[in-house]
Design a protein around this motif. Structure first.
Motif, PDB file in Angstrom:
ATOM      1  N   PHE A  24       5.650  -1.955   9.258  1.00 16.15           N
ATOM      2  CA  PHE A  24       6.411  -1.653   8.055  1.00 16.15           C
ATOM      3  C   PHE A  24       7.706  -0.941   8.428  1.00 16.15           C
ATOM      4  O   PHE A  24       7.693   0.068   9.126  1.00 16.15           O
ATOM      5  CB  PHE A  24       5.590  -0.790   7.097  1.00 16.15           C
ATOM      6  N   PHE A  25       8.837  -1.496   7.936  1.00 15.18           N
ATOM      7  CA  PHE A  25      10.151  -0.878   8.115  1.00 15.18           C
ATOM      8  C   PHE A  25      10.337   0.280   7.141  1.00 15.18           C
ATOM      9  O   PHE A  25      10.971   1.281   7.463  1.00 15.18           O
ATOM     10  CB  PHE A  25      11.265  -1.902   7.905  1.00 15.18           C
ATOM     11  N   THR A  26       9.831   0.114   5.934  1.00 17.52           N
ATOM     12  CA  THR A  26       9.848   1.145   4.898  1.00 17.52           C
ATOM     13  C   THR A  26       8.420   1.288   4.389  1.00 17.52           C
ATOM     14  O   THR A  26       7.499   0.665   4.915  1.00 17.52           O
ATOM     15  CB  THR A  26      10.796   0.766   3.735  1.00 17.52           C
ATOM     16  N   ASP A  27       8.230   2.079   3.334  1.00 19.98           N
ATOM     17  CA  ASP A  27       6.893   2.240   2.765  1.00 19.98           C
ATOM     18  C   ASP A  27       6.377   0.964   2.117  1.00 19.98           C
ATOM     19  O   ASP A  27       5.177   0.790   1.955  1.00 19.98           O
ATOM     20  CB  ASP A  27       6.894   3.356   1.713  1.00 19.98           C
ATOM     21  N   ARG A  28       7.272   0.044   1.748  1.00 15.51           N
ATOM     22  CA  ARG A  28       6.859  -1.166   1.026  1.00 15.51           C
ATOM     23  C   ARG A  28       7.184  -2.478   1.730  1.00 15.51           C
ATOM     24  O   ARG A  28       6.629  -3.505   1.375  1.00 15.51           O
ATOM     25  CB  ARG A  28       7.513  -1.193  -0.348  1.00 15.51           C
ATOM     26  N   PHE A  29       8.064  -2.503   2.685  1.00 12.90           N
ATOM     27  CA  PHE A  29       8.541  -3.756   3.276  1.00 12.90           C
ATOM     28  C   PHE A  29       8.223  -3.800   4.764  1.00 12.90           C
ATOM     29  O   PHE A  29       8.493  -2.858   5.497  1.00 12.90           O
ATOM     30  CB  PHE A  29      10.045  -3.883   3.063  1.00 12.90           C
ATOM     31  N   GLY A  30       7.627  -4.920   5.206  1.00 11.99           N
ATOM     32  CA  GLY A  30       7.286  -5.071   6.616  1.00 11.99           C
ATOM     33  C   GLY A  30       7.125  -6.527   7.002  1.00 11.99           C
ATOM     34  O   GLY A  30       7.335  -7.440   6.204  1.00 11.99           O
ATOM     35  N   ILE A  31       6.759  -6.749   8.259  1.00 11.66           N
ATOM     36  CA  ILE A  31       6.485  -8.090   8.775  1.00 11.66           C
ATOM     37  C   ILE A  31       5.075  -8.111   9.351  1.00 11.66           C
ATOM     38  O   ILE A  31       4.519  -7.079   9.705  1.00 11.66           O
ATOM     39  CB  ILE A  31       7.504  -8.521   9.857  1.00 11.66           C
ATOM     40  N   ASN A  32       4.506  -9.290   9.428  1.00 12.72           N
ATOM     41  CA  ASN A  32       3.203  -9.442  10.061  1.00 12.72           C
ATOM     42  C   ASN A  32       3.239 -10.609  11.038  1.00 12.72           C
ATOM     43  O   ASN A  32       3.920 -11.603  10.823  1.00 12.72           O
ATOM     44  CB  ASN A  32       2.093  -9.611   9.022  1.00 12.72           C
ATOM     45  N   LEU A  33       2.501 -10.461  12.134  1.00 10.71           N
ATOM     46  CA  LEU A  33       2.375 -11.474  13.179  1.00 10.71           C
ATOM     47  C   LEU A  33       0.901 -11.741  13.419  1.00 10.71           C
ATOM     48  O   LEU A  33       0.090 -10.825  13.399  1.00 10.71           O
ATOM     49  CB  LEU A  33       3.007 -10.993  14.485  1.00 10.71           C
ATOM     50  N   GLN A  34       0.564 -13.001  13.666  1.00  9.84           N
ATOM     51  CA  GLN A  34      -0.821 -13.379  13.929  1.00  9.84           C
ATOM     52  C   GLN A  34      -0.835 -14.480  14.976  1.00  9.84           C
ATOM     53  O   GLN A  34      -0.088 -15.447  14.886  1.00  9.84           O
ATOM     54  CB  GLN A  34      -1.479 -13.860  12.643  1.00  9.84           C
TER      55      GLN A  34
END
Length: 52
Positions: A24-34
């Motif tokens: 998460f870059f902020t409390d609400r926005f991020g990226i995910n990798l799998q």
């Protein structure tokens, strides 16, 4: 870590292993990798995560 089992009839059983994470870059926005491997899952996925 997630272990996937897919049953395709009386003789076929496929297994695969997946591992991933979320940043998460902020409390609400991020990226995910799998990433996955085995005879059922392969390759990887990338996505965007947003908490409401």
């Amino acid at each position: 870590m997630v272990l996937n089992k897919i049953y395709n009839g009386a003789e076929n059983l496929g297994l695969g292993l997946q591992i991933g994470g979320r940043y998460f870059f902020t409390d609400r926005f991020g990226i995910n990798l799998q990433f996955g491997g085995g005879n059922v899952t392969s390759g990887g996925k990338i996505g965007i995560t947003y908490k409401l």
